[in-house]
Design an enzyme around this catalytic site. Structure first.
Site, short mmCIF file in Angstrom:
data_model
loop_
_atom_site.label_atom_id
_atom_site.label_comp_id
_atom_site.label_asym_id
_atom_site.label_seq_id
_atom_site.Cartn_x
_atom_site.Cartn_y
_atom_site.Cartn_z
N SER A 68 52.82 17.39 -24.54
CA SER A 68 51.61 16.61 -24.85
C SER A 68 51.25 15.56 -23.81
O SER A 68 50.18 14.97 -23.90
CB SER A 68 51.77 15.93 -26.21
OG SER A 68 51.72 16.90 -27.22
N TYR A 195 45.29 25.75 -24.07
CA TYR A 195 46.05 24.61 -24.61
C TYR A 195 47.57 24.86 -24.49
O TYR A 195 48.31 24.01 -23.98
CB TYR A 195 45.64 24.37 -26.06
CG TYR A 195 46.52 23.38 -26.79
CD1 TYR A 195 46.35 22.01 -26.61
CD2 TYR A 195 47.54 23.82 -27.64
CE1 TYR A 195 47.18 21.11 -27.27
CE2 TYR A 195 48.35 22.92 -28.31
CZ TYR A 195 48.18 21.56 -28.11
OH TYR A 195 48.99 20.67 -28.76
N TYR A 247 51.31 9.06 -31.47
CA TYR A 247 50.99 9.50 -32.84
C TYR A 247 51.28 8.37 -33.83
O TYR A 247 50.89 7.24 -33.58
CB TYR A 247 51.77 10.79 -33.19
CG TYR A 247 51.82 11.76 -32.05
CD1 TYR A 247 50.66 12.39 -31.63
CD2 TYR A 247 52.99 12.02 -31.35
CE1 TYR A 247 50.67 13.27 -30.56
CE2 TYR A 247 53.00 12.90 -30.28
CZ TYR A 247 51.85 13.52 -29.90
OH TYR A 247 51.87 14.37 -28.85
N VAL A 265 56.73 16.45 -26.70
CA VAL A 265 57.82 16.91 -27.54
C VAL A 265 58.99 17.46 -26.70
O VAL A 265 60.08 17.69 -27.21
CB VAL A 265 57.26 17.94 -28.57
CG1 VAL A 265 57.01 19.29 -27.94
CG2 VAL A 265 58.12 18.04 -29.80
N1 GLN Z 1 52.72 22.18 -27.51
C1 GLN Z 1 53.10 21.27 -28.55
C2 GLN Z 1 52.34 21.61 -29.81
O1 GLN Z 1 51.18 21.90 -29.71
C3 GLN Z 1 52.80 19.86 -28.11
C4 GLN Z 1 53.17 18.85 -29.15
C5 GLN Z 1 53.75 17.59 -28.57
O2 GLN Z 1 54.18 17.50 -27.42
N2 GLN Z 1 53.85 16.59 -29.41
O3 GLN Z 1 52.90 21.62 -30.90
#
Ligand code: GLN
Length: 313
Positions: A68, A195, A247, A265
């Site tokens: 992300s 994405y 978040y 993540v």
């Molecule tokens: N590719 C991950 C998802 O879409 C990215 C989420 C993240 O890094 N928090 O779930």
């Protein structure tokens, strides 16, 4: 050495040593094997100041999945493409919900709260995709990253992208739901494909810190001299990173670290100390909000020792 003139080399190497020695490492993401198999003992840190001095600690040159954190750069591209019209498709308020939450979308007629939760980032990706083929869009995002970091070795990990696609039912739900409200213009599969691939870019802390440097210097990369965005836009991207970049852990990050930051993540965090430096940390274990556990602690130690929080020292 006073806080006014911190010994950055010493601070970065000490923090890296301290973080490597800690036993509380959080838990690595388990939804895809490529992330589940990363060694939680890893820790990397890179700090680049506005004079271009680079300070590295631990695994600062090991590429990891930025996930992300890529959303900072897709937001930058989308704003470059359509400017403030972007805010018709995505809001600018913290969500207070998990990164992949779907409940708010119903109340808000398919318009995601902010560009950093998954729904918002998917809507931003859709804007960049409009008028182009998916492959071309992806090439544009990757080249933008390589340009910012001045490093052509940055790559997309296609195995990570394939795993994301295979398991991405909730992201597909978010995208389809937004599509039903007319927020997504392109075929959902194309938007999701781009994405998943931009989340799958692999970068080291050093590369990431370099890519973020323009945000620490009013929109201009002080090393290359390239103007990336206006100072107003840089300030606003930083504001969104501060309020939404972690978040439902964004309040805690502001309280403890006090810098604009964006987590992924994969355990990375890009943090911006405006007027001073760009900092990237990587510690794969996450806390309960899905943000890097030791990454946050490392940045908290950095702002304690440098006095660099934007809220005062
Ligand atoms: N590719 C991950 C998802 O879409 C990215 C989420 C993240 O890094 N928090 O779930």
């Amino acid at each position: 050495m006073s806080k006014a003139d911190p010994d950055l080399a010493k601070i970065v190497s000490e923090i890296a040593q301290e973080m490597s020695a800690r036993e509380d490492r959080g838990r690595v993401a388990s939804y895809i094997p490529e992330l589940a198999n990363v060694d939680p003992a890893r820790f990397g840190m890179a700090l680049i100041d506005l004079d271009g001095h680079v300070h590295l600690g631990g695994d600062a040159d090991v590429p990891f999945s930025i996930q992300s954190i890529s959303k900072v750069f897709t937001l930058t591209l989308a704003l470059g493409r359509i400017g403030d019209r972007l805010w018709q498709k995505v809001g600018r308020e913290p969500s207070g919900n998990r990164f992949n939450s779907i409940i708010q979308l119903e109340h808000e007629m398919g318009v995601p709260r902010n560009p950093f939760i998954n729904a918002g980032a998917i809507a931003v990706t859709d804007v960049i995709l409009s008028g182009r083929a998916p492959r071309e869009t992806l090439g544009e995002i990757l080249r933008f990253m390589q340009f910012l970091a001045d490093d052509e070795t940055i790559f997309i990990d296609h195995e990570v992208a394939a795993s994301e696609k295979r398991t991405g039912f909730r992201n597909a739900a978010l995208a389809n739901y937004m599509k039903s409200f007319g927020v997504i213009d392109n075929p959902v599969d194309n938007t999701l494909g781009v994405y998943f691939h931009h989340c799958a870019m692999a970068m080291s802390c050093r590369q990431l810190a370099r890519a973020g440097l323009f945000l620490a210097n009013n929109g201009r990369n002080p090393v290359s001299g390239h103007s990336v965005v206006s100072s107003e836009r840089a300030r606003r991207i930083n504001a969104l990173m501060m309020t939404c970049g972690h978040y439902d852990g964004s309040g805690e990050f502001a309280y403890r670290v006090g810098l604009p930051g964006k987590s992924g993540v994969g355990g990375g965090i890009l943090a911006i100390a405006p007027g001073r430096a760009s900092i990237a940390v990587w510690a794969p274990g996450l806390d309960e909000t899905g943000n890097s556990h030791l990454g946050r602690i490392a940045l908290e130690e950095l702002t304690k020792r440098t006095g660099w929080s934007v809220f005062g020292h």
